[in-house]
Structure formats: C-alpha cells, structure tokens
Write a protein that holds these residues in place. Structure first.
Motif, PDB file in Angstrom:
ATOM      1  N   TRP A   1      -6.207  14.196 -20.815  1.00 54.51           N
ATOM      2  CA  TRP A   1      -5.480  12.893 -21.592  1.00 54.51           C
ATOM      3  C   TRP A   1      -5.244  12.533 -21.612  1.00 54.51           C
ATOM      4  N   LEU A   2      -4.372  10.951 -21.741  1.00 51.90           N
ATOM      5  CA  LEU A   2      -2.353  10.076 -21.533  1.00 51.90           C
ATOM      6  C   LEU A   2      -1.872  10.049 -22.358  1.00 51.90           C
ATOM      7  N   MET A   3      -0.746  10.477 -21.941  1.00 50.57           N
ATOM      8  CA  MET A   3       0.346  10.797 -22.993  1.00 50.57           C
ATOM      9  C   MET A   3       1.357   9.806 -22.769  1.00 50.57           C
ATOM     10  N   GLY A   4       1.449   9.030 -23.809  1.00 49.09           N
ATOM     11  CA  GLY A   4       2.513   7.749 -24.063  1.00 49.09           C
ATOM     12  C   GLY A   4       3.981   8.513 -24.033  1.00 49.09           C
ATOM     13  N   VAL A   5       4.914   8.083 -23.346  1.00 39.95           N
ATOM     14  CA  VAL A   5       6.269   8.749 -22.929  1.00 39.95           C
ATOM     15  C   VAL A   5       7.243   8.103 -24.366  1.00 39.95           C
ATOM     16  N   VAL A  44      -3.013  16.153 -18.630  1.00 39.18           N
ATOM     17  CA  VAL A  44      -2.185  15.561 -18.914  1.00 39.18           C
ATOM     18  C   VAL A  44      -2.218  14.616 -17.999  1.00 39.18           C
ATOM     19  N   VAL A  45      -1.828  12.945 -18.143  1.00 34.38           N
ATOM     20  CA  VAL A  45      -1.251  12.248 -17.512  1.00 34.38           C
ATOM     21  C   VAL A  45      -0.254  11.311 -17.895  1.00 34.38           C
ATOM     22  N   LEU A  46       0.768  11.878 -18.072  1.00 35.88           N
ATOM     23  CA  LEU A  46       2.137  10.850 -18.485  1.00 35.88           C
ATOM     24  C   LEU A  46       1.913   9.226 -18.565  1.00 35.88           C
ATOM     25  N   VAL A  47       2.315   8.596 -19.126  1.00 37.77           N
ATOM     26  CA  VAL A  47       2.239   6.903 -18.847  1.00 37.77           C
ATOM     27  C   VAL A  47       3.991   6.631 -19.683  1.00 37.77           C
ATOM     28  N   SER A  84      -1.303  20.644 -18.493  1.00 33.62           N
ATOM     29  CA  SER A  84      -1.384  21.245 -17.022  1.00 33.62           C
ATOM     30  C   SER A  84      -1.253  19.400 -16.844  1.00 33.62           C
ATOM     31  N   VAL A  85       0.128  19.148 -16.251  1.00 35.36           N
ATOM     32  CA  VAL A  85       0.234  18.055 -15.599  1.00 35.36           C
ATOM     33  C   VAL A  85      -0.413  17.485 -14.808  1.00 35.36           C
ATOM     34  N   CYS A 117      -3.549  11.463 -26.618  1.00 36.43           N
ATOM     35  CA  CYS A 117      -3.357  12.408 -27.133  1.00 36.43           C
ATOM     36  C   CYS A 117      -1.783  12.082 -27.582  1.00 36.43           C
ATOM     37  N   TRP A 118      -1.545  10.941 -27.954  1.00 33.88           N
ATOM     38  CA  TRP A 118      -0.749  10.483 -29.208  1.00 33.88           C
ATOM     39  C   TRP A 118       0.663  11.157 -28.787  1.00 33.88           C
ATOM     40  N   ARG A 119       0.997  10.583 -28.345  1.00 37.46           N
ATOM     41  CA  ARG A 119       2.948  11.321 -27.864  1.00 37.46           C
ATOM     42  C   ARG A 119       2.956  12.732 -27.929  1.00 37.46           C
ATOM     43  N   ARG A 120       1.903  13.607 -28.072  1.00 40.44           N
ATOM     44  CA  ARG A 120       2.194  14.625 -28.337  1.00 40.44           C
ATOM     45  C   ARG A 120       1.415  15.665 -27.475  1.00 40.44           C
ATOM     46  N   TRP A 121       1.775  17.167 -26.862  1.00 33.38           N
ATOM     47  CA  TRP A 121       1.258  17.808 -25.793  1.00 33.38           C
ATOM     48  C   TRP A 121      -0.038  18.398 -26.430  1.00 33.38           C
TER      49      TRP A 121
END
Length: 200
Positions: A30-34, A68-71, A98-99, A53-57
């Motif tokens: 998943w890509l998670m925009g912060v 998950v990879v944060l962006v 898991s990040v 994943c729309w800014r949710r875990w």
C-alpha cells in the motif's frame, strides 16, 4: 519501539475497520499519503504492484497485504506529518500493518533547502528505507490514469528523447525494484523466523 513517543490521538491516522475500499485488486503493498497532495495516488498509478490506502492504515482483512510505504511531500509540514505517523506505527498504534519505508516526493524543481535535508535524515532513522522522487513537470499535465505504468519484470529501453508520458521514468523503475527487494527481504526474514520458532 522503546523511546518512541506516539503523537497525540488527534494527530494519528485512523485504521480501516474494513478492507481498504476502491483498490480493485489485491496490491503487494500500500501507498499511504501522510497528507493531501503527497503524491500517493499518482505513484499508485505508476507502480503496478501498489494501491492507495487513502490515508488510513490497512486493517489487513481478507488477506490484504500488511505492507505500507508512506508518501510525503518534501516540505517541513509534509515531513513533520510523516514523522508523526512513523511514531504512531513504531508505538504499536497503527494496526497490524508493517511499514517498509517512506517515499519523499519533490515539492518543486531545483535545490532542496538544508533544513529539509537535515529533517529528512532524522526521519530516515524511523523510516528505515527512504526513497526520493524528483520533480516531474509532465505529471502536472495529465490525469494519473494517463501515466505509464511500471510492471515488475518488464524491460523498456530508455531512449535519449523518450516521451515521459509514454515511457516509465528511470527513477520510478528504480523505486519499484527497490520496494520489491524490501518486500522480498521482509517476507524471507519472516519465513526464516517462523521456521526457527517452529523447531523443537
């Protein structure tokens, strides 16, 4: 993680209470925009194994990927928000995800201010893996669905004057390959641990 102070509750991202909606397929990660405008939706289009994943875990339901990879955008507010969510995850308050690391997307062309470079290094300690994507002017000219897609294993020769809206850029190829390497390493380590744990 010992010594990591979680952010206040109102600065944490929520955890989905159902499978992540709208992905349309089971992504490898998943890509998670912060924050809004970080670039997660665009990168999810560019990287075939990814989904936003729309800014949710993710809650990791129905065999969803836990990875998950944060962006974050390469600004002080963007990096500060990434720092908060990394602390949330390291404090065990982000569900079972898991990040794998943090993607930082350039906020503008040109040189990065020293303050941002220093903060990037601080956050890198928590993120583990940090990838940076340069400014791509052409991405501002089209909708995300019109961008070329990187698919693992596909080779495409980079031409000197290739059309950036038809050919996947080298930095996106490198990003995709690198994230896949991290996934393989994490999966391998987990498998080795489980096998060792199961031994008498």
């Amino acid at each position: 993680m010992a010594g990591v102070v979680p952010p206040p509750e109102d600065r944490r991202a929520a955890v989905w209470d159902r499978p992540v909606p709208g992905s349309g397929r089971a992504p490898l990660f998943w890509l998670m925009g912060v924050h809004g405008g970080a670039g997660a939706t665009t990168l999810a289009r560019l990287l075939e194994p990814a989904a936003d994943c729309w800014r949710r875990w993710p809650a990791v339901l129905n065999q969803e990927s836990p990875y998950v990879v944060l962006v974050a955008r390469e600004t002080i507010p963007g990096l500060s928000r990434a720092h908060e969510l990394l602390r949330q995850h390291r404090s065990g308050l982000a569900g079972p995800s898991s990040v794998l690391g943090l993607i930082i997307t350039a906020a503008r062309p040109g040189r990065v201010p020293a303050e941002i470079r220093r903060y990037r290094e601080v956050i890198g300690v928590l993120a583990g893996n940090v990838w940076r994507i340069d400014w791509h002017e052409e991405w501002m000219l089209v909708e995300p669905e019109d961008l070329p897609v990187w698919v693992p294993g596909e080779s495409s020769p980079v031409k000197r004057r290739s059309d950036p809206l038809l050919t996947v850029s080298p930095d996106i190829r490198e990003l995709g390959d690198s994230i896949l390497d991290v996934v393989r390493e994490v999966v391998s380590s987990s498998t080795d641990y489980q096998e060792t744990k199961g031994q008498p």
